[in-house]
Design an enzyme around this catalytic site. Structure first.
Site, PDB file in Angstrom:
ATOM      1  N   ASP A  45       0.857  -1.195   0.000  1.00  0.00           N
ATOM      2  CA  ASP A  45       0.000   0.000   0.000  1.00  0.00           C
ATOM      3  C   ASP A  45       0.890   1.239   0.000  1.00  0.00           C
ATOM      4  O   ASP A  45       1.609   1.499   0.955  1.00  0.00           O
ATOM      5  CB  ASP A  45      -0.888  -0.001   1.250  1.00  0.00           C
ATOM      6  N   TYR A  50       3.283   9.861  -0.775  1.00  0.00           N
ATOM      7  CA  TYR A  50       4.356   9.296   0.055  1.00  0.00           C
ATOM      8  C   TYR A  50       5.732   9.521  -0.582  1.00  0.00           C
ATOM      9  O   TYR A  50       6.750   9.387   0.094  1.00  0.00           O
ATOM     10  CB  TYR A  50       4.160   7.792   0.307  1.00  0.00           C
ATOM     11  N   LYS A  75      -2.636   5.892  -4.505  1.00  0.00           N
ATOM     12  CA  LYS A  75      -3.739   6.825  -4.222  1.00  0.00           C
ATOM     13  C   LYS A  75      -3.536   8.158  -4.941  1.00  0.00           C
ATOM     14  O   LYS A  75      -2.403   8.630  -5.092  1.00  0.00           O
ATOM     15  CB  LYS A  75      -3.831   7.083  -2.702  1.00  0.00           C
ATOM     16  N   HIS A 108      -7.609   9.676  -2.140  1.00  0.00           N
ATOM     17  CA  HIS A 108      -6.907   9.618  -0.846  1.00  0.00           C
ATOM     18  C   HIS A 108      -7.686  10.295   0.295  1.00  0.00           C
ATOM     19  O   HIS A 108      -7.743   9.781   1.402  1.00  0.00           O
ATOM     20  CB  HIS A 108      -5.523  10.254  -1.018  1.00  0.00           C
TER      21      HIS A 108
HETATM   22  P1  NAD Z   1       0.686   1.788  12.052  1.00  0.00           P
HETATM   23  O1  NAD Z   1      -0.401   1.711  13.054  1.00  0.00           O
HETATM   24  O2  NAD Z   1       0.953   0.645  11.139  1.00  0.00           O
HETATM   25  O3  NAD Z   1       1.951   2.162  12.898  1.00  0.00           O
HETATM   26  C1  NAD Z   1       3.227   2.152  12.427  1.00  0.00           C
HETATM   27  C2  NAD Z   1       4.123   2.237  13.654  1.00  0.00           C
HETATM   28  O4  NAD Z   1       4.004   1.021  14.407  1.00  0.00           O
HETATM   29  C3  NAD Z   1       5.559   2.370  13.244  1.00  0.00           C
HETATM   30  O5  NAD Z   1       6.120   3.407  14.005  1.00  0.00           O
HETATM   31  C4  NAD Z   1       6.197   1.044  13.594  1.00  0.00           C
HETATM   32  O6  NAD Z   1       7.461   1.209  14.117  1.00  0.00           O
HETATM   33  C5  NAD Z   1       5.273   0.478  14.641  1.00  0.00           C
HETATM   34  N1  NAD Z   1       5.207  -0.989  14.520  1.00  0.00           N
HETATM   35  C6  NAD Z   1       4.966  -1.692  13.392  1.00  0.00           C
HETATM   36  N2  NAD Z   1       4.987  -3.003  13.658  1.00  0.00           N
HETATM   37  C7  NAD Z   1       5.241  -3.136  14.978  1.00  0.00           C
HETATM   38  C8  NAD Z   1       5.399  -4.243  15.842  1.00  0.00           C
HETATM   39  N3  NAD Z   1       5.282  -5.486  15.394  1.00  0.00           N
HETATM   40  N4  NAD Z   1       5.668  -4.005  17.151  1.00  0.00           N
HETATM   41  C9  NAD Z   1       5.775  -2.750  17.621  1.00  0.00           C
HETATM   42  N5  NAD Z   1       5.649  -1.658  16.853  1.00  0.00           N
HETATM   43  C10 NAD Z   1       5.384  -1.845  15.540  1.00  0.00           C
HETATM   44  O7  NAD Z   1       0.447   3.132  11.218  1.00  0.00           O
HETATM   45  P2  NAD Z   1       0.644   3.627   9.752  1.00  0.00           P
HETATM   46  O8  NAD Z   1       1.969   3.300   9.192  1.00  0.00           O
HETATM   47  O9  NAD Z   1       0.242   5.044   9.740  1.00  0.00           O
HETATM   48  O10 NAD Z   1      -0.477   2.803   8.957  1.00  0.00           O
HETATM   49  C11 NAD Z   1      -0.215   1.678   8.141  1.00  0.00           C
HETATM   50  C12 NAD Z   1      -0.363   2.023   6.689  1.00  0.00           C
HETATM   51  O11 NAD Z   1      -1.638   2.625   6.447  1.00  0.00           O
HETATM   52  C13 NAD Z   1       0.613   3.089   6.173  1.00  0.00           C
HETATM   53  O12 NAD Z   1       1.911   2.593   5.999  1.00  0.00           O
HETATM   54  C14 NAD Z   1      -0.079   3.506   4.903  1.00  0.00           C
HETATM   55  O13 NAD Z   1       0.133   2.545   3.891  1.00  0.00           O
HETATM   56  C15 NAD Z   1      -1.527   3.518   5.339  1.00  0.00           C
HETATM   57  N6  NAD Z   1      -1.997   4.869   5.759  1.00  0.00           N
HETATM   58  C16 NAD Z   1      -2.971   5.464   5.023  1.00  0.00           C
HETATM   59  C17 NAD Z   1      -3.441   6.721   5.367  1.00  0.00           C
HETATM   60  C18 NAD Z   1      -4.527   7.338   4.559  1.00  0.00           C
HETATM   61  O14 NAD Z   1      -4.824   8.527   4.734  1.00  0.00           O
HETATM   62  N7  NAD Z   1      -5.153   6.608   3.675  1.00  0.00           N
HETATM   63  C19 NAD Z   1      -2.911   7.414   6.466  1.00  0.00           C
HETATM   64  C20 NAD Z   1      -1.895   6.785   7.205  1.00  0.00           C
HETATM   65  C21 NAD Z   1      -1.466   5.507   6.848  1.00  0.00           C
END
Ligand code: NAD
Length: 278
Positions: A45, A50, A75, A108
């Site tokens: 994704d 990004y 997106k 998006h």
């Molecule tokens: P997330 O909840 O996945 O959090 C990421 C954080 O969690 C990172 O700092 C990482 O170090 C930590 N983490 C990951 N795996 C872990 C584990 N096993 N143990 C402990 N900590 C861990 O948040 P995100 O990255 O914002 O969301 C995931 C995906 O969603 C993004 O990468 C993106 O592709 C998407 N996204 C979309 C939008 C949107 O507006 N559509 C906005 C934000 C994110």
């Protein structure tokens, strides 16, 4: 290990677990995505905003994995909803991704103050017809945005990608999606690490009971709720951990205890309100 696939309302399917690359720095993206593909992820994704689609494309090209085994989402950014800009935008994304088409293309954010999300989604319908994307959907849409989009275009998006984690469950949007056969993709599935999700007893106890990490317990909760997730990490051991969530099942009581976390004191939405992004 097989990642389950969910059927979308257009007949295509999507791997329920993937790898998201929000905030993965462009220079690190090829390495991180290559690692994720090697570990077994097949759903990536990304988004134009990004700034790392080139790295995703380079990793895919280097992987040698047949295109049909991969699921790639990108997106449309907020400043390209108007006129025929969505077509130019997807072509730029496809060039960077080195692909002929993506599997899923999303609006998006609804950017409601600009009042152009219905036009943007109507353009996505054309892009799907032109074969530039297989499925189309939206992101950060609230119920009024969804209602209007469907009423004015006659097409129901395949997914709505929204902020969703135990302390912020958007139950009204989820109920709408269930009633209209729209899949929910949960972004920020781990709350982006912005509150102590892993320390709350409902999560910590479920993790201890199954001998897994709190992150794995939360991801399992999402999967059992039917959410599509793509947690982000740039660390290989966490990528492995996040993929290793198919060997246990939370009980109904454990699910209910995590369900009860919204509202959780001192937390809630960790990202922007969709009405404020324009
Ligand atoms: P997330 O909840 O996945 O959090 C990421 C954080 O969690 C990172 O700092 C990482 O170090 C930590 N983490 C990951 N795996 C872990 C584990 N096993 N143990 C402990 N900590 C861990 O948040 P995100 O990255 O914002 O969301 C995931 C995906 O969603 C993004 O990468 C993106 O592709 C998407 N996204 C979309 C939008 C949107 O507006 N559509 C906005 C934000 C994110």
């Amino acid at each position: 290990m097989t990642i389950p696939a969910l059927e979308l309302n257009d007949g295509h399917s999507i791997p329920q677990l993937g790898y998201g690359v929000f905030k993965v720095p462009p220079a690190e993206t090829e390495r991180a995505v290559s690692e994720a593909l090697e570990i077994g992820f097949r759903h990536i994704d990304t988004a134009a905003i990004y700034g790392n689609e080139e790295g995703v494309g380079a990793a895919i090209a280097a992987s040698g994995i047949p295109r049909e085994e991969l699921f790639v989402t990108t997106k449309l950014w907020n400043d390209r909803h108007h006129d025929d800009e969505p077509r130019a935008a997807i072509r730029e994304s496809l060039d960077k991704l080195r692909l002929d088409s993506v599997d899923l293309y999303l609006v998006h954010w609804p950017t409601p103050a600009k009042d152009d999300y219905v036009h943007a989604f109507a353009k996505l319908i054309e892009l799907r017809e032109a074969g530039l994307t297989r499925s189309i959907g939206v992101s950060n849409f609230l119920v009024p945005h969804l209602e209007r989009t469907v009423a004015e275009t006659g097409v129901v998006p395949a997914v709505n990608q929204i902020e969703l984690h135990p302390a912020y469950q958007q139950r009204d949007v989820v109920a709408w999606a269930e009633a209209h056969d729209v899949r929910i993709e949960a972004w920020g599935p781990l709350g982006q690490g912005k509150y102590d999700l892993f320390g709350v007893p409902a999560v910590a106890d479920a993790a201890a009971a199954h001998g897994v990490t709190p992150a794995q317990a939360v991801l399992r909760w999402h999967l059992q709720k039917g959410n599509i997730v793509f947690p982000k990490s740039v660390r290989a051991e966490r990528l492995r951990e996040n993929l290793d969530v198919f060997g246990f099942e939370l009980t109904a009581d454990e699910i209910a205890a995590i369900d009860a976390l919204d509202p959780l004191d001192g937390s809630g939405r960790v990202g922007s309100h969709p009405d404020d992004v324009n």
